[in-house]
Design an enzyme around this catalytic site. Sequence first.
Site, PDB file in Angstrom:
ATOM      1  N   ARG A  36      84.523  23.850  55.344  1.00 37.67           N
ATOM      2  CA  ARG A  36      85.410  23.414  56.424  1.00 37.67           C
ATOM      3  C   ARG A  36      85.966  22.013  56.197  1.00 37.67           C
ATOM      4  O   ARG A  36      87.085  21.717  56.623  1.00 37.67           O
ATOM      5  CB  ARG A  36      84.675  23.480  57.763  1.00 37.67           C
ATOM      6  N   LYS A  53      77.083  44.920  66.218  1.00 43.14           N
ATOM      7  CA  LYS A  53      77.158  45.486  67.569  1.00 43.14           C
ATOM      8  C   LYS A  53      78.562  45.830  68.035  1.00 43.14           C
ATOM      9  O   LYS A  53      79.516  45.131  67.719  1.00 43.14           O
ATOM     10  CB  LYS A  53      76.584  44.474  68.559  1.00 43.14           C
ATOM     11  N   GLY A 109      82.187  35.628  60.192  1.00 40.28           N
ATOM     12  CA  GLY A 109      81.247  34.840  59.389  1.00 40.28           C
ATOM     13  C   GLY A 109      80.645  35.634  58.250  1.00 40.28           C
ATOM     14  O   GLY A 109      80.768  35.274  57.075  1.00 40.28           O
ATOM     15  N   GLY A 115      85.154  34.134  65.528  1.00 40.96           N
ATOM     16  CA  GLY A 115      85.449  34.453  66.930  1.00 40.96           C
ATOM     17  C   GLY A 115      86.923  34.272  67.242  1.00 40.96           C
ATOM     18  O   GLY A 115      87.524  35.078  67.962  1.00 40.96           O
TER      19      GLY A 115
HETATM   20  P1  ADP Z   1      80.754  39.214  61.223  1.00 37.55           P
HETATM   21  O1  ADP Z   1      80.056  37.862  61.253  1.00 37.55           O
HETATM   22  O2  ADP Z   1      81.386  39.479  59.906  1.00 37.55           O
HETATM   23  O3  ADP Z   1      81.692  39.375  62.383  1.00 37.55           O
HETATM   24  P2  ADP Z   1      78.573  40.488  62.616  1.00 37.55           P
HETATM   25  O4  ADP Z   1      78.053  39.130  62.981  1.00 37.55           O
HETATM   26  O5  ADP Z   1      79.132  41.329  63.685  1.00 37.55           O
HETATM   27  O6  ADP Z   1      79.654  40.330  61.416  1.00 37.55           O
HETATM   28  O7  ADP Z   1      77.411  41.353  61.960  1.00 37.55           O
HETATM   29  C1  ADP Z   1      76.798  40.958  60.759  1.00 37.55           C
HETATM   30  C2  ADP Z   1      75.387  41.472  60.699  1.00 37.55           C
HETATM   31  O8  ADP Z   1      75.313  42.852  60.967  1.00 37.55           O
HETATM   32  C3  ADP Z   1      74.824  41.279  59.320  1.00 37.55           C
HETATM   33  O9  ADP Z   1      73.896  40.237  59.341  1.00 37.55           O
HETATM   34  C4  ADP Z   1      74.205  42.634  58.959  1.00 37.55           C
HETATM   35  O10 ADP Z   1      72.904  42.520  58.419  1.00 37.55           O
HETATM   36  C5  ADP Z   1      74.166  43.349  60.288  1.00 37.55           C
HETATM   37  N1  ADP Z   1      74.238  44.809  60.088  1.00 37.55           N
HETATM   38  C6  ADP Z   1      75.193  45.512  59.471  1.00 37.55           C
HETATM   39  N2  ADP Z   1      74.901  46.826  59.419  1.00 37.55           N
HETATM   40  C7  ADP Z   1      73.702  46.963  60.042  1.00 37.55           C
HETATM   41  C8  ADP Z   1      72.856  48.080  60.318  1.00 37.55           C
HETATM   42  N3  ADP Z   1      73.181  49.314  59.935  1.00 37.55           N
HETATM   43  N4  ADP Z   1      71.694  47.846  60.963  1.00 37.55           N
HETATM   44  C9  ADP Z   1      71.364  46.592  61.335  1.00 37.55           C
HETATM   45  N5  ADP Z   1      72.125  45.507  61.117  1.00 37.55           N
HETATM   46  C10 ADP Z   1      73.284  45.678  60.476  1.00 37.55           C
HETATM   47 MG    MG Z   2      78.433  37.122  62.485  1.00 39.61          MG
END
Ligand code: ADP
Ligand code: MG
Length: 391
Positions: free
Chosen positions: A37, A196, A349, A372
Amino acid sequence: MSLPSLAELENVDGERVLARLDLNVPVRDGVVLDDTRIVAALPTLRWLTERADVVAACSHLGKAKGAPDPAYSLAPVAAALELALDRPVRFIPDCLDTGNDAEPGSLLLLENLRFHPGEKANDPEFAARLTEPYSHYVNDAFGTAHRAHASVEAAARSYPRGRKAAGFLMEREVAALDRVVDEPEQPFVAVVGGAKVSSKTAPLEALVGRVSSLLIGGGMANTFFLAQGLEVGRSLVEEEMVGTARSVLAAAAKRGIEFVLPIDVVIADAIDNPKRVDVVASDAIPADKMVVDIGPEARARYREVLSAARTVFWNGPMGVFEVADFAAGTLAVAEALAASPAFTVVGGGESVMAVRQAGVIGDIDHVSTGGGASLQFITGESMPAIAALES
Ligand code: ADP
Ligand code: MG
């Protein structure tokens, strides 16, 4: 109204500028662990220091709670900034210390904005005190553009046009995400994964209305499986989001878009030290196993859909990619984006980490610095910091 650019700043030469940056970097024991950053803020800082008399950079850092907290001091960032710019940076231990006595040609870094409760409260009085010494205002902190906080909202609103601008990074983020939101070239394919459904409900609902294909992976796919009446064993799920998942599925069917859930999945008995890792069809997930990645057939299908896309937005990994055995789905998507002739944007992230891990970051058209913020942007909702700059 359009976003005012740096070139539109009037009479900035010899003036005093407040530059809101996103210097929210990880710090441990007084050392900056990742300077991504800081590096991203340099073009704007260089442009400003070449023209203005005094440039005061400011940012929040960490989860400071409205009072000074040494764990979240920006002092280590001042040192990192000195190194990166190869020039002295004067650290100001309270962001409201005006720095009126700053020498011409000074670059100041103000202490954490969130050491004052007025920052998160978007308090106009705090914003007035923060901006008082500065004739011009620049916001390059895209990562906080979705929040109505004083340094990005009330502060920006208090300057007239001609005296405020978006920095280069903000401008680049908005231009790239606009291309995805505003009449994207079709086929527009979105890949949404991560843990989620609940953290991405609004983006899912918005994307269903705009894409030609929506590819789902990660933990959130399990909640969609439940909504379709499938069993998911011990997988991560959100029972309370099954209703939301159903309405997203219904909206997709109504619009006739291609809504793709993984046809097969990688399953394991545990995430840490798994004894067994298998691939099964998604309608045959054993009761004692958990889904940890999309399977090889799903990977092939996602690759195929992505290869025909003209615009791609990706947020959220396809599996628990932090574990090497469960990273294939996420890496396959990263590689498919890199190989695609489409305009490709990655936000989030963990997704950005995955793209870096796959070694393809240079082959993605735009990698957003704001997880976000990029998610809110693609919902089409107004972004407080951007609206305030445009006002
Ligand atoms: P981003 O930061 O890219 O938006 P998220 O924060 O929503 O992504 O989710 C990332 C996390 O989701 C990762 O740490 C990963 O381990 C977890 N994840 C992905 N698939 C699964 C799964 N099938 N079961 C549990 N956790 C998962
Ligand atoms: Mg994340």
